[in-house]
Design a protein around this motif. Structure first.
Motif, PDB file in Angstrom:
ATOM      1  N   LEU A   1       0.814  -1.192  -0.266  1.00  0.00           N
ATOM      2  CA  LEU A   1      -0.079  -0.017  -0.095  1.00  0.00           C
ATOM      3  C   LEU A   1       1.051   1.278  -0.006  1.00  0.00           C
ATOM      4  N   LEU A   2       1.794   1.511   0.772  1.00  0.00           N
ATOM      5  CA  LEU A   2       2.917   2.455   0.873  1.00  0.00           C
ATOM      6  C   LEU A   2       3.433   2.748  -0.374  1.00  0.00           C
ATOM      7  N   ARG A   3       3.905   1.631  -1.188  1.00  0.00           N
ATOM      8  CA  ARG A   3       4.410   1.858  -2.364  1.00  0.00           C
ATOM      9  C   ARG A   3       3.502   2.240  -3.437  1.00  0.00           C
ATOM     10  N   GLU A   4       2.238   1.884  -3.563  1.00  0.00           N
ATOM     11  CA  GLU A   4       1.016   2.370  -4.008  1.00  0.00           C
ATOM     12  C   GLU A   4       0.893   3.656  -4.053  1.00  0.00           C
ATOM     13  N   LEU A   5       0.981   4.082  -2.811  1.00  0.00           N
ATOM     14  CA  LEU A   5       0.720   5.537  -2.318  1.00  0.00           C
ATOM     15  C   LEU A   5       2.124   6.388  -2.623  1.00  0.00           C
ATOM     16  N   GLY A   6       3.040   5.979  -3.075  1.00  0.00           N
ATOM     17  CA  GLY A   6       4.261   6.665  -3.365  1.00  0.00           C
ATOM     18  C   GLY A   6       5.059   7.147  -2.024  1.00  0.00           C
ATOM     19  N   VAL A   7       4.642   6.420  -0.891  1.00  0.00           N
ATOM     20  CA  VAL A   7       5.517   6.770   0.269  1.00  0.00           C
ATOM     21  C   VAL A   7       6.564   5.605   0.579  1.00  0.00           C
ATOM     22  N   GLY A   8       7.681   6.285   0.730  1.00  0.00           N
ATOM     23  CA  GLY A   8       8.969   5.388   0.979  1.00  0.00           C
ATOM     24  C   GLY A   8       8.832   4.840   2.244  1.00  0.00           C
ATOM     25  N   TYR A   9       9.540   4.009   2.561  1.00  0.00           N
ATOM     26  CA  TYR A   9       9.616   3.261   3.864  1.00  0.00           C
ATOM     27  C   TYR A   9      11.008   2.284   4.135  1.00  0.00           C
ATOM     28  N   THR A  10      11.238   2.343   5.500  1.00  0.00           N
ATOM     29  CA  THR A  10      12.336   1.768   5.848  1.00  0.00           C
ATOM     30  C   THR A  10      12.180   0.884   7.203  1.00  0.00           C
ATOM     31  N   PHE A  11      12.587  -0.524   7.308  1.00  0.00           N
ATOM     32  CA  PHE A  11      12.591  -1.392   8.333  1.00  0.00           C
ATOM     33  C   PHE A  11      13.583  -0.826   9.319  1.00  0.00           C
ATOM     34  N   LEU A  12      13.359  -0.709  10.243  1.00  0.00           N
ATOM     35  CA  LEU A  12      14.063  -0.064  11.617  1.00  0.00           C
ATOM     36  C   LEU A  12      14.126  -1.199  12.653  1.00  0.00           C
ATOM     37  N   THR A  13      15.234  -1.480  12.971  1.00  0.00           N
ATOM     38  CA  THR A  13      15.328  -2.633  14.025  1.00  0.00           C
ATOM     39  C   THR A  13      16.477  -2.354  15.015  1.00  0.00           C
ATOM     40  N   ASN A  14      16.182  -2.483  16.411  1.00  0.00           N
ATOM     41  CA  ASN A  14      17.216  -2.582  17.266  1.00  0.00           C
ATOM     42  C   ASN A  14      18.107  -3.781  17.451  1.00  0.00           C
ATOM     43  N   ASN A  15      17.741  -4.740  16.600  1.00  0.00           N
ATOM     44  CA  ASN A  15      18.340  -6.225  16.639  1.00  0.00           C
ATOM     45  C   ASN A  15      19.588  -6.165  15.709  1.00  0.00           C
ATOM     46  N   PRO A  16      20.955  -6.132  16.186  1.00  0.00           N
ATOM     47  CA  PRO A  16      21.963  -5.987  15.230  1.00  0.00           C
ATOM     48  C   PRO A  16      22.552  -7.357  14.994  1.00  0.00           C
ATOM     49  N   SER A  17      21.560  -8.596  15.645  1.00  0.00           N
ATOM     50  CA  SER A  17      22.200  -9.742  15.502  1.00  0.00           C
ATOM     51  C   SER A  17      22.384 -10.513  14.077  1.00  0.00           C
ATOM     52  N   LYS A  18      21.281  -9.907  13.227  1.00  0.00           N
ATOM     53  CA  LYS A  18      21.386 -10.420  11.764  1.00  0.00           C
ATOM     54  C   LYS A  18      22.189  -9.357  10.914  1.00  0.00           C
ATOM     55  N   SER A  19      22.817  -9.841   9.736  1.00  0.00           N
ATOM     56  CA  SER A  19      23.366  -8.784   8.753  1.00  0.00           C
ATOM     57  C   SER A  19      22.056  -8.511   7.980  1.00  0.00           C
ATOM     58  N   THR A  20      22.600  -7.256   7.234  1.00  0.00           N
ATOM     59  CA  THR A  20      21.603  -6.834   6.251  1.00  0.00           C
ATOM     60  C   THR A  20      21.018  -7.910   5.165  1.00  0.00           C
ATOM     61  N   LYS A  21      22.004  -8.407   4.839  1.00  0.00           N
ATOM     62  CA  LYS A  21      21.639  -9.768   4.010  1.00  0.00           C
ATOM     63  C   LYS A  21      20.697 -10.637   4.546  1.00  0.00           C
ATOM     64  N   ASP A  22      20.925 -11.032   5.783  1.00  0.00           N
ATOM     65  CA  ASP A  22      20.023 -12.100   6.759  1.00  0.00           C
ATOM     66  C   ASP A  22      18.564 -11.337   6.690  1.00  0.00           C
ATOM     67  N   TYR A  23      18.459 -10.032   7.246  1.00  0.00           N
ATOM     68  CA  TYR A  23      17.266  -9.619   7.105  1.00  0.00           C
ATOM     69  C   TYR A  23      16.377  -9.451   5.975  1.00  0.00           C
ATOM     70  N   LEU A  24      17.181  -8.955   4.814  1.00  0.00           N
ATOM     71  CA  LEU A  24      16.465  -9.016   3.371  1.00  0.00           C
ATOM     72  C   LEU A  24      15.859 -10.135   2.995  1.00  0.00           C
ATOM     73  N   ALA A  25      16.831 -11.353   3.560  1.00  0.00           N
ATOM     74  CA  ALA A  25      16.161 -12.677   3.272  1.00  0.00           C
ATOM     75  C   ALA A  25      14.988 -13.049   3.930  1.00  0.00           C
ATOM     76  N   HIS A  26      15.109 -12.652   5.203  1.00  0.00           N
ATOM     77  CA  HIS A  26      13.880 -12.722   5.938  1.00  0.00           C
ATOM     78  C   HIS A  26      12.436 -12.246   5.699  1.00  0.00           C
ATOM     79  N   LEU A  27      12.768 -10.857   5.337  1.00  0.00           N
ATOM     80  CA  LEU A  27      11.567 -10.179   4.710  1.00  0.00           C
ATOM     81  C   LEU A  27      11.076 -10.972   3.410  1.00  0.00           C
ATOM     82  N   HIS A  28      12.082 -11.463   2.489  1.00  0.00           N
ATOM     83  CA  HIS A  28      11.815 -11.843   1.475  1.00  0.00           C
ATOM     84  C   HIS A  28      10.645 -13.109   1.698  1.00  0.00           C
TER      85      HIS A  28
END
Length: 184
Positions: A1-28
């Motif tokens: 919905l955010l994408r359709e509305l043209g609103v950017g977004y960022t996933f923000l986390t306090n958990n540093p235990s996963k790398s960017t690559k790990d988080y992107l795989a989890h989101l996928h």
């Protein structure tokens, strides 16, 4: 919905235990397609702060998972082993699922020697639906503070403004252009 509305977004986390690559795989895996520019972790906030405010810090004694270590290594830091002969420039504590007593003691040693001490986030526990308590960075830092008499020199992660400043900077936004939605 955010994408359709043209609103950017960022996933923000306090958990540093996963790398960017790990988080992107989890989101996928959850069916959410996102790029590295749509993710910001407390490890990234810590890295940016060190690069900006402590550029002389290159060698770290870090309490954190291998994925967190990978993030710091990719950012140009050397992560040191548990040895009194490998002197760090600073100590970084994070959410560490691989924490050992020996490494906790070595971190306390370096903190007692006056090394700068940073924490990736203030959370005492990590939320879980499992029948356990996941001791998080804030609790690890509490043990280190009790042992050394020193609190971290800086603590990142929500609610620290560093997290939002990083997102504002990365996306060239003004504060009034940002809204944060949380899970707790």
């Amino acid at each position: 919905l955010l994408r359709e509305l043209g609103v950017g977004y960022t996933f923000l986390t306090n958990n540093p235990s996963k790398s960017t690559k790990d988080y992107l795989a989890h989101l996928h895996h959850l069916g959410i397609e996102a790029g590295a520019d749509q993710l910001y972790t407390s490890a990234q906030a810590t890295i940016e702060f060190l690069h900006e405010k402590f550029p002389q810090v290159r060698r770290l004694f870090a309490l954190g998972t291998p994925s967190m270590a990978e993030e710091f290594s990719r950012a140009g830091f050397t992560l040191l082993p548990d040895s009194p002969h490998e002197e760090p420039d600073a100590v970084v504590a994070g959410f560490d699922l691989t924490l050992t007593y020996a490494r906790l003691c070595r971190a306390a040693w370096w903190i007692k020697q006056g090394k700068p001490f940073f924490a990736t986030n203030p959370d005492r526990v990590c939320p879980t639906d499992q029948p356990t308590v996941l001791v998080d960075c804030g609790a690890i830092c509490a043990a280190l503070e009790c042992a050394t008499g020193r609190k971290p020199d800086a603590v990142f992660g929500k609610p620290d403004p560093t997290m939002l400043r990083g997102i504002l900077r990365h996306h060239n936004l003004r504060p009034e252009q940002l809204a944060r939605v949380g899970d707790r």
